[in-house]
Structure formats: structure tokens, C-alpha cells
Design an enzyme around this catalytic site. Structure first.
Site, PDB file in Angstrom:
ATOM      1  N   SER A  60       0.696  -1.833   0.284  1.00 31.86           N
ATOM      2  CA  SER A  60       0.145   0.066   0.202  1.00 31.86           C
ATOM      3  C   SER A  60       0.996   1.529  -0.151  1.00 31.86           C
ATOM      4  O   SER A  60       2.259   1.471  -0.688  1.00 31.86           O
ATOM      5  CB  SER A  60      -0.956   0.369   1.672  1.00 31.86           C
ATOM      6  OG  SER A  60      -1.828   0.721   1.026  1.00 31.86           O
TER       7      SER A  60
ATOM      8  N   ASP B 182      -9.185  -6.040  -5.289  1.00 31.75           N
ATOM      9  CA  ASP B 182      -8.116  -4.303  -4.669  1.00 31.75           C
ATOM     10  C   ASP B 182      -9.460  -3.537  -4.997  1.00 31.75           C
ATOM     11  O   ASP B 182      -9.209  -3.137  -5.741  1.00 31.75           O
ATOM     12  CB  ASP B 182      -7.123  -4.150  -4.331  1.00 31.75           C
ATOM     13  CG  ASP B 182      -6.516  -3.582  -3.763  1.00 31.75           C
ATOM     14  OD1 ASP B 182      -7.547  -2.714  -2.696  1.00 31.75           O
ATOM     15  OD2 ASP B 182      -5.726  -3.337  -3.813  1.00 31.75           O
TER      16      ASP B 182
ATOM     17  N   HIS C 279      -7.359  -5.949  -0.719  1.00 35.38           N
ATOM     18  CA  HIS C 279      -6.070  -5.265  -0.502  1.00 35.38           C
ATOM     19  C   HIS C 279      -5.227  -5.998   0.394  1.00 35.38           C
ATOM     20  O   HIS C 279      -3.939  -5.995   0.111  1.00 35.38           O
ATOM     21  CB  HIS C 279      -6.217  -3.911   0.359  1.00 35.38           C
ATOM     22  CG  HIS C 279      -5.259  -2.802   0.646  1.00 35.38           C
ATOM     23  ND1 HIS C 279      -4.458  -2.350  -0.578  1.00 35.38           N
ATOM     24  CD2 HIS C 279      -4.988  -2.138   1.171  1.00 35.38           C
ATOM     25  CE1 HIS C 279      -3.543  -1.190  -0.597  1.00 35.38           C
ATOM     26  NE2 HIS C 279      -4.243  -1.364   0.867  1.00 35.38           N
TER      27      HIS C 279
END
Length: 728
Positions: A583, A671, A703
Site C-alpha cells: 500500500s 482490491d 487489499h
């Protein structure tokens, strides 16, 4: 100096991973009623639920275990486990009644057609007295079991259950349904009340990543005696209700309502969404707002004397996670007061503010005066006691407390149950009695399980200061930290390869708790550095705010500063340093290999942010793109052309032509937070510039890439990618 010897055979790495992934994680705790024996002794039963990875079944296994704690209301006399753990099947939620005599369970099974069916069960000690097929009743859609909205709350009288479920929608069918020709006028009127033509493909917005298909929650009440279920009316149409519980007199329901107008944005891990505390009166159907309605509020908790409610509050559309206030609402005087305010920057480093999205389900002391919470303090999770009358905040740590991170799971009649872990100690459960005010250091913890410390892992905290030229002129003098893991047994003169981890968020943090990947890497022979750059939680609100508008610069330089510090102080091989981030951690990893192209020998990124402006129109958190770039966010306006360009200049994609480091990308097909197009674009750009790149695509994963097969496959690919490129 020679490089340290690494475990390098895939078979040995897989065996090590299998061994360490078997340590379970404590997920929930409930404390049973206090029992007095015929001899005057007292004991309480502790019910715990855990989850554990099962590689062979490819699933997270959930199991329960019970303990018995003998005490004298001040001291734990004796504590022991009651038998072995027992696997729980299909249980989504459970809740004991206030007296402990009854237990409610939400269970999900499959019918003969393979469809999900939900049951709400009521247990009276050792027998099931109610088993209600919620799916068959068709009063509502699926029940919410998540932490954000989910509730399963007993009325104080133990006659009703409150829960949250998806609001029932009319059935839909095509305008050209073949059955229409055989329907009479009277029958068509009846069908019209049940079905809607032409709405089959209407979009129903949901609350984004981790809350997919959760769109319009409804408050539902089960009358246990009659078995009747009612969906509460009077909830404002512009809010989605959740985190609900009964009012002190059972005449109504309190809940948090999140605004979903003009449209929904991602809510999971985003505490900064406009919301308020509401009360709906069941006798008259009136709904009123009990808190400020222009902020974000969450996690309300009712005191044992049923007089006060504490809850947390923060700003809207700033950093997704930030320092919170603790407020208290008096049910009878209707007065709201601030118990703990935002901490801009601590003067003594003993308390840096509240950083959590959820208080423990039961967090009040028996006298309804103090609240026990855990929050981040620099790079650890610490227990604190808050005096709601004075606002004084005191650490709840004994002088003998082990270094690591502590989380409160439950408290009842001042008996505390907490979870403890550290980078070399998997989760364990401890109990202790809350000392009187002013004597918090006197607490004594008793472990209910033997601690399984992992041999040959050493760890420590490191404090870093940015160089003078990298100081933030608006927020100067901010330090940051990292957690450093290394094998204890290092041959004299050898140097360790280093795996550098930036965390995601960016406004989150690494705390000194048990983490599977770093532990396995350390056992393989790597050193691991987990960096809490400026902008991380636990260092005061100013640290959080200091990063806004400076992503891709301040955080990148902090990462490099931390690594260079470790090169000077630890036995790290200067030519065997690698990156692993997900991320925003992937965003930083891509920046680092672009801005320092000769420094890192391999890189792994999981669902990375690579192009901020390209992400803005496809993510469930469009505000993130604005706020982290230093812009304000509103539903109505878009950035100007120059601002889009500034967003791009903060993105790692602009450095891709300079990258030389081999990159392994891992992307989740589902995601919603960082769309996989971000990683795909970066992968193609790397290939176009002749950089070695490999992409792993995980269907059915969002995610977090947390499904057992994706997680285990991901680790093996990480380990082999690092070994291969360090060898080269």
C-alpha cells in the site's frame, strides 16, 4: 566481512513458515459471572476465541478455549485452562447476556443448493432454546458481522436482541420476463409489491474495501419470547447505522450513524468519516442526535451504572487515522464533556494521545469512574487508565511488565483480560485486577498460557532524528522510530542482509507485537527493520500532520535516514539491503528504488500506490489522494490542472526510468482500496525500461492479501526473490 549464512532451501523455508504460522491470534474474550463456592472462594470463567491459519485446509480456523480464574476480587489466586481448544464452525458473532445466563450466536451454514443461510441461536446454559432461520424469514438481508457496523446486543432485561443487517430490497426482474403474460391484473398488483421491473442492474453503493455488499444497514430487534423480528423505523435516511446498543432503560437504541450523502466513501480503516451519535426512542419513534454532527464519532461505550457514555471523536476528511478526543455524554443531564483532548506533541513522551478506532467492548471500571484503553505510544501498544472525572491519563504497566505490546480484551468487576505479544513472542492472554487510582504500577499480571518465546530472535527500538536540512519547518524537532529484529546468534565478523519495511497508511504504525513475516525472515537469517517515519501514529498529532503534502519526500528521506543509521549501528551488510512494503509502504518502496537506484538489491511491493492522480477516480478513498498531496477534499470539486501535476510529481511512477532494482509485485484482484491498475501500470513501465519484474495476481483477494493461500504463497515468493537477488 562475510555475509551471514541464510536458510535458502525452499523446503526448509516452507517448514519454518508452517511452524511459525501455527501460533494463533486472540480475537475476543468474555468474562463469565462471578461464582462463590460453598467454601467462600470466588472464581470467574474466561471464554476466549482465537484464529489460526490452517495451510492444509486453506482457511483461518476459529476455536475457543476456556479458563478458570480463582480470586479474592483484588488478587488472582489461581488460574488455569479448562481442557483443550475446540474448533468453532460457522459462528459469525456471539454475545453473552448481562447476567451470563444466556448466549446469542449468529451462525452461517450452507443449504442443499450451496447458498448461505443465517441462523440466530439463543442458548440457555447447555441447551439451545431458540434457533431462528433469519434467511427464511426475509425480514432483511445478511446480518453484519464486521467491526465497523456489526452489533449483537442484549437488552438489559435480557428479553430482546439488537443487531444490524442489510436492509431488505425489493426483488427485481426484467421488463421481458416470460412469466408476465400469464399474470392477471390482480396478480400483477400483488407482484408489483414484491418485485421491481428494470432494476436488475442498478448500482447499490457499498462502503468499500472490506465492506463490500454492505450498503444500507438496518437496526433489527428480535423478541426472544415470541421470535418476532422488527426492523426499526425512524432512522434518518441520510445515515447508515452501526455500533448499536440499548439505552439504559431499554426504551430505545443508541447507535453511530455515518453520512452516506452525497455518496459513500471507503470506511474501513478510515475513522475520519462524518458521523454522529444518535438515539431512537422505541416508544415514539423519534430519533435525535446526541453529539456534534459535523465531526467523526465512533466506538460508544455505556458505563456499568448506565449513566454515562464515552466515545471517540476526530476531524472529517483529514488523515484517515489521527489523534482522537475522548468525549463523555451524561444520559441524565444530557451534558457532553471532553475527557481527553487531542495531544499535539507530548512534553514528556509518557502519553502522545489516543490512536484507536475501537475501544474494548467492555472498558469501564466497576465504579463507572475510569476507562481502560490501549493506544499507540511511539512504537508500542500501551494500556492506559483514564479518569473520566478529572481527565487524568495514567499508564497501566507494572514495573515487571515485559517489553512488547498490550491490548485490552475485556474487563468485568475490575478483572482485566489482556493480550500480550512482542516480535519474538506470539500472542498470549494475561489477567490481573485493576488497582485503585494512583497505584496503577502495582498491577500484577498472571499468564493463562505459557509464553512461547521464539529462540534466536532479538529486537530493539531505535530512535532517529532527521538531518537539519530535512527538518519540517512547520513542525520542527520531530523524531521518529523503528523496530529492529535480528538473529541472536551471529558469527563474529559476519554481516546480515537487511529487509526494510515501510508501513502502509501512511498514518498507521508498526508496534512491537508478533508479526509472522518479520519473524520468519529473522529465523531465516535476515535482519528486519520496521520504520515508523514522521506521519506515523503514536507521536502526537503534529507528527501526523507533518506529512500532509510531503509524501514522496519527507517519508522517503526518513526511510533512508533510518536505514543509514542501522548501517552505522548494526552488523548489516551494506550491499545486501532489500525492501518489502504494501500500500503506502509499496509507494515508499517504489520511491526508494527510484530515488536511490544503486542502494537496494531487491524490492517487493504488495498492492502499491504508484500514480496518485490515476488512483483518484477509481479508489474507494478519493479523499486520500487529495489530503496526502496537501490539498483539501470536497465532494463537489476536482483539483485544478496544476494540482493534478503536483500529485503526479509526488508519485513513484515519475522515477521509474531510473530504477535498476528487480521488483516483485503482488496484486489482489478484488482490491478496492488501491486498484490493481496501479501495480499493473508500474509493472509495464518497469518492463518497458528493461528492469526485471515479476507480477503475482491473487484472485478473490482484496487489499490485505490475507487469504491463507495468498499469504503463504506470497511469503515463499518473497523469500525466494530476496535469496535469488542477494546471491546475484
Amino acid at each position: 566481512m562475510a555475509a551471514a549464512q541464510l536458510i535458502s532451501k525452499p523446503k526448509d523455508i516452507a517448514a519454518l513458515y508452517r511452524d511459525l504460522c501455527q501460533f494463533p491470534s486472540l480475537s475476543s474474550v468474555s468474562i463469565g459471572p462471578e461464582v462463590t463456592t460453598q467454601y467462600g472462594g470466588k472464581y470467574s470463567n474466561i471464554y476466549t476465541e482465537w484464529s489460526q491459519r490452517d495451510l492444509d485446509r486453506n482457511e483461518q480456523v476459529k476455536f475457543c478455549r476456556q479458563y478458570i480464574v480463582f480470586h479474592d476480587n483484588n488478587t488472582v489466586v489461581y488460574a488455569s485452562a479448562c481442557g483443550n481448544g475446540s474448533e468453532i464452525k460457522g459462528e459469525l458473532l456471539s454475545s453473552e447476556s448481562p447476567s451470563g445466563a444466556l448466549k446469542a450466536v449468529l451462525r452461517e451454514t450452507k443449504n442443499k443448493n450451496g447458498e448461505d443461510v443465517q441462523f440466530l441461536e439463543v442458548w440457555d446454559r447447555n441447551r439451545k432454546v431458540k434457533n431462528i432461520n433469519l434467511t427464511a424469514l426475509e425480514k432483511h438481508g445478511k446480518v453484519y458481522e464486521d467491526e465497523q457496523f456489526g452489533s449483537l446486543s442484549w437488552s438489559h432485561s435480557e428479553t430482546h436482541l439488537l443487531y444490524i443487517a442489510e436492509k431488505k430490497r425489493p426483488k427485481t426482474k426484467s421488463f421481458f420476463d416470460a412469466g408476465d403474460s400469464a399474470v392477471t391484473i390482480e396478480e400483477e398488483d400483488e407482484c408489483a409489491r414484491k418485485t421491481v421491473k428494470g432494476d436488475q442492474f442498478v448500482l447499490h453503493e457499498d462502503w468499500g474495501e472490506g465492506l463490500v455488499n454492505k450498503s444500507v444497514p438496518a437496526l433489527c430487534v428480535l423478541d426472544i419470547e415470541s421470535g418476532n423480528i422488527s426492523v426499526l423505523e425512524g432512522i434518518p435516511s441520510h445515515v447508515s447505522p452501526g455500533q448499536a446498543f440499548w439505552s439504559p432503560d431499554d426504551t430505545g437504541v443508541l447507535f453511530v450513524g455515518w453520512w452516506h450523502s452525497p455518496y459513500r466513501v471507503g470506511l474501513k480503516y478510515c475513522a475520519n468519516r462524518r458521523s454522529a451519535l444518535f438515539f431512537v426512542d422505541l416508544t415514539g419513534g423519534k430519533c435525535e442526535t446526541l453529539s456534534c454532527d459535523s465531526s467523526a464519532v465512533f466506538s460508544p461505550r455505556l458505563s456499568p451504572d448506565k449513566c454515562r457514555i464515552v466515545y471517540l471523536k476526530c476531524g472529517v476528511f483529514g488523515p484517515h487515522q489521527q489523534c482522537c478526543q475522548m468525549l463523555m455524554y451524561d444520559w441524565y443531564t444530557k451534558v457532553t464533556s471532553t475527557v481527553v483532548d487531542i495531544v499535539q506533541r507530548s512534553t514528556d513522551g509518557q502519553f502522545e494521545g489516543i490512536y484507536t478506532t475501537l475501544l474494548a467492548p467492555f472498558c469501564w471500571s466497576a465504579d463507572s469512574q475510569r476507562v481502560i484503553m490501549d493506544t499507540v505510544l511511539h512504537s508500542q501498544q500501551v494500556l492506559f487508565v483514564v479518569d473520566t472525572m478529572t481527565g487524568k491519563v495514567t499508564a497501566l504497566q507494572s514495573k515487571e511488565s515485559s517489553p512488547g505490546s498490550w491490548k485490552i480484551m475485556a474487563i468485568d468487576r475490575d478483572l482485566l483480560v489482556v493480550r500480550f505479544s512482542s516480535p519474538n513472542c506470539p500472542s498470549t492472554v494475561k489477567v490481573g485486577f485493576l488497582p485503585p487510582a494512583g497505584r496503577e504500577e502495582d498491577i500484577t499480571w498472571v499468564s493463562l498460557e505459557e509464553e512461547n518465546s521464539i529462540a534466536d530472535i532479538d529486537w530493539s527500538y531505535k530512535t532517529h532524528k532527521p538531518p537539519q536540512e530535512q527538518e519540517n519547518t512547520q513542525y520542527p524537532g520531530l523524531d521518529f522510530e523503528s523496530i529492529f529484529l535480528k538473529p541472536q546468534s551471529i558469527l563474529p565478523g559476519s554481516q546480515l542482509p537487511l529487509v526494510v519495511y515501510p508501513h502502509g497508511g501512511p498514518h498507521s504504525t508498526f508496534v512491537s507485537e508478533w508479526m509472522l513475516f518479520p519473524a520468519v525472515l529473522c529465523k531465516m537469517g535476515f535482519a528486519v527493520q520496521l520504520v515508523n517515519y514522521r506521519g506515523s501514529l503514536g507521536f502526537g498529532q503534529q507528527s501526523v500532520m507533518s506529512l500532509l503534502g510531503k509524501v514522496g519526500d519527507q517519508d522517503v528521506k526518513d526511510m533512508q535516514t533510518a536505514v543509514l543509521h542501522s548501517l552505522q549501528t548494526e552488523p548489516v551488510h551494506p550491499h545486501k539491503i532489500v525492501l518489502c512494503g504494501g500500500s503506502h509502504g509499496g509507494f515508499l518502496s517504489c520511491h526508494l528504488i527510484g530515488q536511490y537506484p544503486e542502494f537496494y538489491k531487491a524490492c517487493i511491493v504488495r498492492n502499491p500506490v504508484t500514480n496518485i492522480p490515476a488512483m483518484a477516480g477509481s479508489t474507494d478513498i478519493p479523499d486520500w489522494c487529495n489530503v496526502e498531496s496537501g490539498l483539501t477534499f470536497s465532494y463537489e470539486t476536482l483539483p485544478e490542472a496544476a494540482q493534478w501535476g503536483d500529485m503526479l510529481n509526488k508519485s513513484p511512477i515519475i522515477y521509474v526510468s531510473k530504477v535498476k532494482t528487480p521488483v516483485l509485485l503482488m496484486l489482489g484482484a478484488e482490491d478496492r482500496r488501491v486498484p490493481n491498475t496501479q501495480g499493473l501500470e508500474y509493472y509495464k513501465a518497469l518492463r518497458a525500461h528493461g528492469v526485471e519484474a515479476r507480477l503475482l495476481w491473487y484472485p478473490g483477494n482484496n487489499h490485505s492479501l490475507a487469504k491463507v493461500d495468498a499469504e503463504s504463497d506470497g511469503f515463499m515468493n518473497i523469500a525466494l526473490w530476496l535469496l535469488r537477488h542477494l546471491k546475484e
